[in-house]
Enzyme design. Structure first.
Site: not given
Length: 528
Positions: A70, A128, A279-280, A422, A528
């Site tokens: 093509t 491709d 939780k959280h 921590n 963190h």
């Protein structure tokens, strides 16, 4: 520039032939001339539909194993020509280039080849070239050309043709955006794979792409817009899970569910049931047990207050007894590799509870990248797949931990890896009995974890805090002896920590004086 464009000629070239014949038949019925390539043309022709080979347009046969077919002015001129530009129209007439009003392309299965473990040569062969080139050309010329790159847009295309008698500018603009996003994602997949294949850990440029999985009502807070995108990886988890019931997951649900499942996956099902309650994004209870019902109860007992409205993850099949126990309090999400019919029946009465099954556990030892955005850029790092065994730890105190203490130390260490730093984790008999998370001072985390033990004793009406006789894990070294002494005063008997502080000798001396056993891992797990 025009608005509605009639579709008279369409070029179809697809690797994924899902829905191809239905689309080709529908286009043919609407009087659209079909042009195609290779296997796509054969499939259309075999279905008894008229189709012209691209080779008729270009005057060149497909060559070089289909690598060149093509990439020719007869194709790209038909896609790129501005129909309202006299010079473009004259060039088309002079060179016998016919306009192409619709391009339907999906690309060689590069991502699938990589996912299946294809070797270097196979992956290269599945990059491709012609497809992305045509997509980019057609999408650039969206003033006149509609570009379809996703099978799921076939029905929308046909509906547009029926409703509008062609394609509108707004529709073509939408398709063009999707087209460029697809080629960008494709190139991102190729560049990411190649970086790994040639050992480039920090390539000059990195690209990341995702596919929309869910639009959300809001993000962490109601004033924040949000959406969930998947990256195409096969890692079992919230992105690949089947949701059996309940409303759509929220931004926070997804974040917490991922944290819960990644944690519980650390515990090999061959060693027995394990349950984590999050939780959280922090664990409020983690435990092993002889059964999942027992493991859940022990995890729940660690912090019954925080468990309310939490996320529960299992490392095996959820059964009816465990499901029944979980329904004792409000729970947002339960995620597990599988669930029995009985468990699903129990949960069906709790319409607000979401049940997710994943078909497997993520491999905690697998490699991968973790991305985090910062102002002006991204931080990219390896997934934390580090772990230690009993053979890896170093005893640094006069007293050597007992076998039971060492087992609990390794359990607590595994949990601490998934607690925001921590992090301090108290554990006894393969269950957490106190978790201190995310404090600015390690000694404060130690005190909070000890206090959680006291709260647990009060809730369960125990004679004393379960922290007494427990072990303690710290995700990083104790910079001073005060955090360790806080654990000792709470009744802990053994400590596992990375070591490496300038004051290690001081901390070791304090442990000896308190009669604690302590081991160093030589590895930290900041989160963190």
């Amino acid at each position: 520039m025009t608005d509605t464009v009639s579709v008279r000629r369409a070029l179809l070239s697809v690797s994924d032939k899902t829905g191809l014949i239905d689309l080709a038949r529908a286009l043919d019925a609407r009087g659209v001339e079909l042009v195609s390539t290779g296997g796509t043309a054969k499939a259309i022709r075999d279905a008894g539909l008229p189709v012209r080979d691209v080779a008729e347009l270009t005057g060149f046969p497909e060559m070089m194993d289909g690598r060149v077919k093509t990439l020719h002015p007869a194709v790209h001129g038909g896609l790129l020509a501005l129909r309202d530009d006299a010079a473009h129209v004259a060039a088309m007439e002079a060179h016998g280039i016919g306009a192409i009003d619709l391009l339907v392309v999906n690309l060689y299965p590069f991502e699938e080849t990589v996912a299946k473990g294809g070797d270097y040569a196979d992956c290269i062969e599945n990059i491709d070239i012609g497809g992305p080139a045509m997509i980019r050309a057609a999408a650039k010329n969206h003033a006149f050309v509609a570009t379809v790159v996703d099978v799921e847009d076939y029905d929308a295309l046909l509906a547009e043709l029926d409703a509008q008698g062609g394609t509108t500018m707004a529709f073509r603009q939408m398709l063009a955006q999707r087209a460029y996003a697809r080629t960008a994602a494709y190139d991102a997949a190729v560049s990411t794979w190649m970086a790994g294949a040639i050992g480039q850990d920090t390539p000059r440029r990195r690209a990341v792409a995702g596919t929309l999985a869910q639009e959300m009502r809001y993000g962490e807070n109601p004033h924040q817009a949000a959406a969930f995108y998947t990256d195409g990886s096969a890692r079992p988890g919230v992105a690949t899970a089947r949701q059996h019931q309940g409303k759509a997951l929220s931004y926070n649900n997804i974040n917490d569910t991922d944290a819960a499942f990644e944690l519980v996956a650390e515990f090999d099902p061959k060693d027995g049931p394990a349950v984590a309650i999050i939780k959280h994004a922090n664990p409020c209870g983690v435990a092993r047990g002889a059964t999942f019902a027992q493991a859940y109860q022990r995890a729940f007992d660690c912090d019954r207050v925080s468990a309310f409205g939490g996320i529960i993850a299992l490392n095996g099949t959820l059964d009816g007894d465990t499901a029944q126990a979980i329904t004792g309090i409000f729970t947002e999400v339960v995620i597990a590799p599988d669930a029995t019919d009985e468990a699903r029946e129990v949960f069906s009465a709790k319409k607000n509870l979401r049940l997710l099954t994943t078909g497997g556990l993520p491999d905690p030892r697998s490699t991968g990248r973790v991305w985090r955005q910062v102002a002006g850029g991204y931080l990219v790092q390896d997934r934390d797949n580090g772990f230690v065994t009993a053979k890896d730890v170093k005893v640094v105190t006069k007293r050597t931990p007992s076998e039971a203490e060492l087992r609990d130390m390794l359990f607590a260490w595994t949990v601490a890896k998934h607690v925001k730093s921590n992090a301090i984790v108290y554990a006894k008999d393969a269950a957490t009995v106190g978790v201190g998370a995310g404090q600015m001072s390690r000694v404060d985390s130690s005190r909070i974890a000890a206090r959680k033990g006291e709260d647990m004793a009060e809730a369960l009406e125990l004679a004393q805090s379960p922290a007494i006789g427990a072990v303690v894990a710290s995700d990083a070294f104790f910079p001073f002896a005060d955090g360790l002494l806080a654990a000792a005063s709470a009744g802990a008997t053994a400590v596992i920590q990375p070591g490496g502080s300038m004051r290690d000798e001081e901390v070791i001396a304090a442990a000896d004086e308190a009669g604690l056993a302590m081991v160093f891992t030589g590895m930290r797990h900041f989160r963190h």
